[in-house]
Design a protein around this motif. Structure first.
Motif, PDB file in Angstrom:
ATOM      1  N   ASP A 286      36.308  24.647 -17.533  1.00  0.00           N
ATOM      2  CA  ASP A 286      35.256  25.239 -16.723  1.00  0.00           C
ATOM      3  C   ASP A 286      34.729  24.244 -15.697  1.00  0.00           C
ATOM      4  N   VAL A 287      34.485  23.024 -16.149  1.00  0.00           N
ATOM      5  CA  VAL A 287      33.976  21.975 -15.249  1.00  0.00           C
ATOM      6  C   VAL A 287      35.009  21.687 -14.155  1.00  0.00           C
ATOM      7  N   TYR A 288      36.254  21.580 -14.523  1.00  0.00           N
ATOM      8  CA  TYR A 288      37.306  21.291 -13.541  1.00  0.00           C
ATOM      9  C   TYR A 288      37.397  22.414 -12.513  1.00  0.00           C
ATOM     10  N   ALA A 289      37.196  23.656 -12.948  1.00  0.00           N
ATOM     11  CA  ALA A 289      37.240  24.801 -12.038  1.00  0.00           C
ATOM     12  C   ALA A 289      36.074  24.789 -11.051  1.00  0.00           C
ATOM     13  N   TRP A 290      34.930  24.230 -11.475  1.00  0.00           N
ATOM     14  CA  TRP A 290      33.778  24.157 -10.575  1.00  0.00           C
ATOM     15  C   TRP A 290      34.096  23.292  -9.388  1.00  0.00           C
TER      16      TRP A 290
ATOM     17  N   VAL B 241      37.874  15.141 -15.301  1.00  0.00           N
ATOM     18  CA  VAL B 241      36.464  15.352 -15.627  1.00  0.00           C
ATOM     19  C   VAL B 241      35.844  14.052 -16.127  1.00  0.00           C
ATOM     20  N   ASP B 242      36.597  13.282 -16.905  1.00  0.00           N
ATOM     21  CA  ASP B 242      36.116  11.970 -17.357  1.00  0.00           C
ATOM     22  C   ASP B 242      35.736  11.099 -16.163  1.00  0.00           C
ATOM     23  N   LEU B 243      36.579  11.108 -15.137  1.00  0.00           N
ATOM     24  CA  LEU B 243      36.317  10.282 -13.953  1.00  0.00           C
ATOM     25  C   LEU B 243      35.080  10.756 -13.195  1.00  0.00           C
ATOM     26  N   ILE B 244      34.935  12.056 -13.053  1.00  0.00           N
ATOM     27  CA  ILE B 244      33.780  12.601 -12.318  1.00  0.00           C
ATOM     28  C   ILE B 244      32.492  12.352 -13.082  1.00  0.00           C
ATOM     29  N   PHE B 245      32.443  12.806 -14.337  1.00  0.00           N
ATOM     30  CA  PHE B 245      31.221  12.650 -15.134  1.00  0.00           C
ATOM     31  C   PHE B 245      30.932  11.182 -15.423  1.00  0.00           C
ATOM     32  N   GLY B 246      31.974  10.424 -15.742  1.00  0.00           N
ATOM     33  CA  GLY B 246      31.779   9.015 -16.067  1.00  0.00           C
ATOM     34  C   GLY B 246      31.212   8.216 -14.907  1.00  0.00           C
ATOM     35  N   ALA B 247      31.768   8.438 -13.714  1.00  0.00           N
ATOM     36  CA  ALA B 247      31.277   7.724 -12.531  1.00  0.00           C
ATOM     37  C   ALA B 247      29.836   8.124 -12.216  1.00  0.00           C
TER      38      ALA B 247
END
Length: 66
Positions: free
Chosen positions: A62-66, A29-35
């Protein structure tokens, strides 16, 4: 929220949001949101930053499941 409610300027708020997006604790999630934040925060208006900040409060699982 206004800049004063957030404790500073819009630029400071963007930096704070970028930091939060990159260090949530769940690496994927850090990688997705951060990028995404790194590429897009500069062009967000206050309302959009409010929405992104609200998204950052979602649970990592929850975010990872999305």
């Amino acid at each position: 929220m206004t800049d004063s409610e957030q404790g500073g300027s819009s630029e400071n708020r963007r930096k704070r949001l970028l930091f939060r997006a990159q260090r949530r604790g769940f690496k994927e999630v850090d990688l997705i949101f951060g990028a995404w934040a790194d590429a897009n925060l500069a062009r967000l208006n206050e309302t959009e930053m409010d929405q992104f900040e609200a998204l950052l409060t979602a649970k990592d699982q929850d975010v990872y499941a999305w």
